[in-house]
Design a protein around this motif. Structure first.
Motif, PDB file in Angstrom:
ATOM      1  N   LEU A  43     -44.127 -34.677 -29.325  1.00 18.94           N
ATOM      2  CA  LEU A  43     -45.125 -34.415 -30.368  1.00 18.94           C
ATOM      3  C   LEU A  43     -44.655 -33.357 -31.372  1.00 18.94           C
ATOM      4  N   ARG A  44     -43.530 -32.739 -31.075  1.00 22.38           N
ATOM      5  CA  ARG A  44     -42.919 -31.725 -31.942  1.00 22.38           C
ATOM      6  C   ARG A  44     -43.843 -30.545 -32.233  1.00 22.38           C
ATOM      7  N   THR A  45     -44.543 -30.133 -31.184  1.00 25.43           N
ATOM      8  CA  THR A  45     -45.408 -28.958 -31.324  1.00 25.43           C
ATOM      9  C   THR A  45     -45.681 -28.374 -29.951  1.00 25.43           C
ATOM     10  N   ARG A  46     -45.966 -27.092 -29.924  1.00 27.24           N
ATOM     11  CA  ARG A  46     -46.329 -26.432 -28.672  1.00 27.24           C
ATOM     12  C   ARG A  46     -47.781 -26.763 -28.377  1.00 27.24           C
ATOM     13  N   LEU A  47     -48.032 -27.149 -27.132  1.00 28.68           N
ATOM     14  CA  LEU A  47     -49.379 -27.518 -26.709  1.00 28.68           C
ATOM     15  C   LEU A  47     -50.028 -26.449 -25.848  1.00 28.68           C
ATOM     16  N   ILE A  48     -49.183 -25.658 -25.190  1.00 26.94           N
ATOM     17  CA  ILE A  48     -49.680 -24.651 -24.251  1.00 26.94           C
ATOM     18  C   ILE A  48     -48.967 -23.338 -24.500  1.00 26.94           C
ATOM     19  N   GLU A  49     -49.746 -22.261 -24.601  1.00 28.09           N
ATOM     20  CA  GLU A  49     -49.188 -20.908 -24.673  1.00 28.09           C
ATOM     21  C   GLU A  49     -49.043 -20.419 -23.245  1.00 28.09           C
ATOM     22  N   ARG A  50     -47.831 -20.108 -22.891  1.00 29.00           N
ATOM     23  CA  ARG A  50     -47.564 -19.644 -21.544  1.00 29.00           C
ATOM     24  C   ARG A  50     -47.552 -18.121 -21.541  1.00 29.00           C
ATOM     25  N   GLY A  51     -48.151 -17.571 -20.516  1.00 26.57           N
ATOM     26  CA  GLY A  51     -48.159 -16.122 -20.386  1.00 26.57           C
ATOM     27  C   GLY A  51     -48.657 -15.726 -19.014  1.00 26.57           C
ATOM     28  N   GLY A  52     -47.826 -15.060 -18.266  1.00 26.57           N
ATOM     29  CA  GLY A  52     -48.229 -14.661 -16.920  1.00 26.57           C
ATOM     30  C   GLY A  52     -48.503 -15.876 -16.065  1.00 26.57           C
ATOM     31  N   LYS A  53     -49.561 -15.802 -15.290  1.00 23.70           N
ATOM     32  CA  LYS A  53     -49.905 -16.916 -14.399  1.00 23.70           C
ATOM     33  C   LYS A  53     -50.781 -17.945 -15.095  1.00 23.70           C
ATOM     34  N   ASP A  54     -51.457 -17.536 -16.149  1.00 32.94           N
ATOM     35  CA  ASP A  54     -52.378 -18.440 -16.834  1.00 32.94           C
ATOM     36  C   ASP A  54     -51.730 -19.032 -18.076  1.00 32.94           C
ATOM     37  N   CYS A  55     -52.256 -20.160 -18.491  1.00 27.95           N
ATOM     38  CA  CYS A  55     -51.811 -20.758 -19.743  1.00 27.95           C
ATOM     39  C   CYS A  55     -53.049 -21.178 -20.535  1.00 27.95           C
ATOM     40  N   VAL A  56     -52.888 -21.156 -21.851  1.00 33.50           N
ATOM     41  CA  VAL A  56     -53.991 -21.449 -22.755  1.00 33.50           C
ATOM     42  C   VAL A  56     -53.532 -22.530 -23.723  1.00 33.50           C
ATOM     43  N   LEU A  57     -54.412 -23.476 -24.009  1.00 30.76           N
ATOM     44  CA  LEU A  57     -54.072 -24.532 -24.954  1.00 30.76           C
ATOM     45  C   LEU A  57     -54.020 -23.985 -26.373  1.00 30.76           C
TER      46      LEU A  57
END
Length: 91
Positions: A43-57
């Motif tokens: 899709l050529r885009t980031r779908l999830i922000e990764r950080g620590g144990k949790d992730c956010v759309l």
């Protein structure tokens, strides 16, 4: 775009965690990460922000989640209807 990738994405979005989604899907965490990365690349885009144990759309992830849930739901509905119709036809 594979149905499997969409199912994995939905699980990560629902769980808010790659690790929890991996456990739910009986997959390894690296395998889940790989599926998400492949979907993001496609899709050529980031779908999830990764950080620590949790992730956010991301905002794009929110859009993809809405479509992915519908696609996965329609797939399940189709399988159920075909299965039901096949058993009806055998009677």
């Amino acid at each position: 775009m594979s149905l499997r990738r969409l199912k994995v994405f939905c699980a990560v979005a629902r769980c808010g965690s790659f690790t929890t989604a991996a456990s739910e899907l009986a997959m390894t965490q690296p395998a889940v990460s790989f599926q998400i990365k492949q979907l993001e690349d496609e899709l050529r885009t980031r779908l999830i922000e990764r950080g620590g144990k949790d992730c956010v759309l991301t905002p794009a992830g929110e859009v993809v989640r809405d479509y992915a849930e519908r696609i996965v739901g329609l797939h399940l509905e189709m399988k159920q209807r075909v299965s039901s119709g096949a058993s009806d036809a055998q009677k």
